[in-house]
Scaffold this motif. Structure first.
Motif, PDB file in Angstrom:
ATOM      1  N   ASP A 102       3.548  31.688  53.758  1.00  9.08           N
ATOM      2  CA  ASP A 102       2.162  32.120  53.920  1.00  9.08           C
ATOM      3  C   ASP A 102       2.002  33.054  55.116  1.00  9.08           C
ATOM      4  O   ASP A 102       1.155  33.949  55.088  1.00  9.08           O
ATOM      5  CB  ASP A 102       1.245  30.902  54.059  1.00  9.08           C
ATOM      6  CG  ASP A 102       1.189  30.079  52.790  1.00  9.08           C
ATOM      7  OD1 ASP A 102       1.057  30.676  51.699  1.00  9.08           O
ATOM      8  OD2 ASP A 102       1.296  28.839  52.873  1.00  9.08           O
TER       9      ASP A 102
ATOM     10  N   GLY B  72      -7.733  36.136  56.528  1.00  7.23           N
ATOM     11  CA  GLY B  72      -6.726  36.105  55.471  1.00  7.23           C
ATOM     12  C   GLY B  72      -6.206  34.708  55.203  1.00  7.23           C
ATOM     13  O   GLY B  72      -6.038  34.302  54.042  1.00  7.23           O
TER      14      GLY B  72
ATOM     15  N   ARG C  24       0.960  42.495  49.677  1.00  6.05           N
ATOM     16  CA  ARG C  24       0.980  41.089  49.284  1.00  6.05           C
ATOM     17  C   ARG C  24       1.756  40.886  47.985  1.00  6.05           C
ATOM     18  O   ARG C  24       2.538  39.922  47.851  1.00  6.05           O
ATOM     19  CB  ARG C  24      -0.459  40.592  49.149  1.00  6.05           C
ATOM     20  CG  ARG C  24      -0.627  39.249  48.448  1.00  6.05           C
ATOM     21  CD  ARG C  24      -0.125  38.075  49.269  1.00  6.05           C
ATOM     22  NE  ARG C  24      -0.144  36.863  48.454  1.00  6.05           N
ATOM     23  CZ  ARG C  24      -1.239  36.140  48.207  1.00  6.05           C
ATOM     24  NH1 ARG C  24      -2.407  36.490  48.743  1.00  6.05           N
ATOM     25  NH2 ARG C  24      -1.162  35.054  47.461  1.00  6.05           N
TER      26      ARG C  24
ATOM     27  N   GLY D   6       2.295  41.138  54.497  1.00 12.05           N
ATOM     28  CA  GLY D   6       1.675  41.509  53.238  1.00 12.05           C
ATOM     29  C   GLY D   6       0.267  42.019  53.359  1.00 12.05           C
ATOM     30  O   GLY D   6      -0.198  42.806  52.527  1.00 12.05           O
ATOM     31  N   LEU D   7      -0.447  41.614  54.431  1.00 10.59           N
ATOM     32  CA  LEU D   7      -1.843  42.005  54.580  1.00 10.59           C
ATOM     33  C   LEU D   7      -2.062  42.931  55.768  1.00 10.59           C
ATOM     34  O   LEU D   7      -2.714  43.971  55.651  1.00 10.59           O
ATOM     35  CB  LEU D   7      -2.720  40.749  54.737  1.00 10.59           C
ATOM     36  CG  LEU D   7      -4.198  40.972  55.038  1.00 10.59           C
ATOM     37  CD1 LEU D   7      -4.876  41.684  53.867  1.00 10.59           C
ATOM     38  CD2 LEU D   7      -4.895  39.644  55.320  1.00 10.59           C
TER      39      LEU D   7
ATOM     40  N   THR E  40       4.237  35.238  56.093  1.00 16.00           N
ATOM     41  CA  THR E  40       4.693  36.554  55.630  1.00 16.00           C
ATOM     42  C   THR E  40       3.646  37.202  54.746  1.00 16.00           C
ATOM     43  O   THR E  40       3.424  38.413  54.812  1.00 16.00           O
ATOM     44  CB  THR E  40       6.028  36.423  54.881  1.00 16.00           C
ATOM     45  OG1 THR E  40       6.957  35.704  55.695  1.00 16.00           O
ATOM     46  CG2 THR E  40       6.616  37.796  54.554  1.00 16.00           C
ATOM     47  N   ARG E  41       3.001  36.413  53.909  1.00 16.44           N
ATOM     48  CA  ARG E  41       1.930  36.954  53.075  1.00 16.44           C
ATOM     49  C   ARG E  41       0.830  37.580  53.931  1.00 16.44           C
ATOM     50  O   ARG E  41       0.233  38.587  53.547  1.00 16.44           O
ATOM     51  CB  ARG E  41       1.342  35.841  52.197  1.00 16.44           C
ATOM     52  CG  ARG E  41       2.274  35.351  51.108  1.00 16.44           C
ATOM     53  CD  ARG E  41       1.667  34.224  50.286  1.00 16.44           C
ATOM     54  NE  ARG E  41       2.528  33.891  49.163  1.00 16.44           N
ATOM     55  CZ  ARG E  41       3.163  32.726  49.019  1.00 16.44           C
ATOM     56  NH1 ARG E  41       2.990  31.768  49.921  1.00 16.44           N
ATOM     57  NH2 ARG E  41       3.945  32.518  47.981  1.00 16.44           N
ATOM     58  N   MET E  42       0.560  36.978  55.087  1.00 20.87           N
ATOM     59  CA  MET E  42      -0.497  37.480  55.957  1.00 20.87           C
ATOM     60  C   MET E  42      -0.009  38.598  56.863  1.00 20.87           C
ATOM     61  O   MET E  42      -0.532  39.713  56.850  1.00 20.87           O
ATOM     62  CB  MET E  42      -1.068  36.337  56.799  1.00 20.87           C
ATOM     63  CG  MET E  42      -1.841  35.305  56.011  1.00 20.87           C
ATOM     64  SD  MET E  42      -3.336  35.991  55.220  1.00 20.87           S
ATOM     65  CE  MET E  42      -2.736  36.278  53.536  1.00 20.87           C
TER      66      MET E  42
ATOM     67  N   VAL F 130       5.440  40.817  48.687  1.00 19.29           N
ATOM     68  CA  VAL F 130       5.843  39.555  49.304  1.00 19.29           C
ATOM     69  C   VAL F 130       5.972  38.462  48.248  1.00 19.29           C
ATOM     70  O   VAL F 130       6.965  37.719  48.207  1.00 19.29           O
ATOM     71  CB  VAL F 130       4.834  39.127  50.385  1.00 19.29           C
ATOM     72  CG1 VAL F 130       5.170  37.740  50.923  1.00 19.29           C
ATOM     73  CG2 VAL F 130       4.815  40.134  51.522  1.00 19.29           C
ATOM     74  N   ASP F 131       4.981  38.358  47.368  1.00 13.66           N
ATOM     75  CA  ASP F 131       5.003  37.313  46.348  1.00 13.66           C
ATOM     76  C   ASP F 131       6.147  37.518  45.356  1.00 13.66           C
ATOM     77  O   ASP F 131       6.784  36.550  44.919  1.00 13.66           O
ATOM     78  CB  ASP F 131       3.669  37.280  45.607  1.00 13.66           C
ATOM     79  CG  ASP F 131       2.554  36.675  46.447  1.00 13.66           C
ATOM     80  OD1 ASP F 131       2.855  35.930  47.403  1.00 13.66           O
ATOM     81  OD2 ASP F 131       1.370  36.950  46.146  1.00 13.66           O
TER      82      ASP F 131
ATOM     83  N   LEU G   8      -6.471  32.559  51.809  1.00 18.16           N
ATOM     84  CA  LEU G   8      -5.283  31.992  51.182  1.00 18.16           C
ATOM     85  C   LEU G   8      -5.470  30.496  50.928  1.00 18.16           C
ATOM     86  O   LEU G   8      -5.031  29.968  49.893  1.00 18.16           O
ATOM     87  CB  LEU G   8      -4.073  32.236  52.078  1.00 18.16           C
ATOM     88  CG  LEU G   8      -2.686  32.172  51.443  1.00 18.16           C
ATOM     89  CD1 LEU G   8      -2.535  33.207  50.343  1.00 18.16           C
ATOM     90  CD2 LEU G   8      -1.620  32.389  52.519  1.00 18.16           C
TER      91      LEU G   8
ATOM     92  N   ASP H  14      -1.091  47.053  52.091  1.00 19.16           N
ATOM     93  CA  ASP H  14      -1.416  46.198  50.961  1.00 19.16           C
ATOM     94  C   ASP H  14      -0.131  45.840  50.219  1.00 19.16           C
ATOM     95  O   ASP H  14       0.151  46.350  49.132  1.00 19.16           O
ATOM     96  CB  ASP H  14      -2.411  46.919  50.046  1.00 19.16           C
ATOM     97  CG  ASP H  14      -2.904  46.008  48.934  1.00 19.16           C
ATOM     98  OD1 ASP H  14      -2.662  44.784  49.015  1.00 19.16           O
ATOM     99  OD2 ASP H  14      -3.520  46.522  47.987  1.00 19.16           O
TER     100      ASP H  14
END
Length: 210
Positions: free
Chosen positions: A103, A173, A117, A110-111, A105-107, A120-121, A177, A115
């Motif tokens: 999570d 963010g 994300r 990725g954010l 890394t997603r933020m 990352v997923d 999430l 853009d």
């Protein structure tokens, strides 16, 4: 990365300075005191190879790496961490508590730096394939969190150097999430005394009675 496991995987998330590392340590001790076999770890890091990558990504100029390169580095570190520590511990029936996981890394990558994300997923699904059983988000006022983070000593300051705007975006963010993955997230108010936060953390993480 799939495989049978009988343990429990708990992660802590939050902006810099939120107190999540302290709460992870306190939860680990509380569960050990209750007789559980607990492994406390962190990301990036947690295994020898991942710790080497940690030094690459957390030290130096904030613009040292592109966002895409950071995502690849963090995913590589996480893969090694999973292979060498997390999955073996879960297979052995242990509780694994991790200070940050995918999570973050997603933020942060990725954010905050474009853009990305979806990238990352995609990499997470391909190379990791495992989400936590429970994620505890320590929610903190961004200004207070940044002040706390900057009071820390050490070389790992890259993300704190991005400034207060990043902190505010990251808090928003993480909360988004948590809503997106409500089944595994629990949001805990971190703007309180450590003991009060720890009590809520333990209430969320304690196993249900048999």
């Amino acid at each position: 990365m799939t495989g049978a496991s009988s343990g429990r995987f708990i992660t802590f998330e939050g902006i810099d300075g939120s107190g999540k590392s302290t709460q992870a340590r306190l939860l680990a001790q509380a569960l050990r005191d209750a007789g559980q076999d607990v492994v406390l770890t962190r990301e990036p890091g947690g295994s020898p190879g991942a710790e080497e990558i940690r030094r690459l990504v957390l030290e130096g100029d904030p613009d040292r790496w592109s966002a895409e390169t950071e995502i690849l580095l963090f995913t590589a570190a996480r893969r090694d961490h999973m292979e060498r520590l997390i999955l073996p511990a879960l297979t052995a029936g242990k509780v694994v508590i991790c200070d940050r996981f995918a999570d973050s890394t997603r933020m942060y990558q990725g954010l905050s730096r474009g853009d990305l994300r979806a990238l990352v997923d995609t990499l997470h699904d391909l190379m990791i394939g495992r989400e936590p059983d429970l994620t505890l988000l320590i929610d903190m006022d961004p200004a207070l969190g940044l002040e706390r983070a900057r009071q820390r000593q050490g070389a790992e300051e890259r993300f704190e150097d991005f400034g207060p705007e990043l902190q505010s975006r990251m808090r928003a963010g993480f909360l988004a999430l948590a809503r997106e993955h409500a089944a595994r997230f629990r949001v805990i108010d971190g703007n309180r005394a450590i003991d009060a936060v720890a009590a809520d953390v333990l209430a969320c993480a304690a196993p249900a009675p048999a």
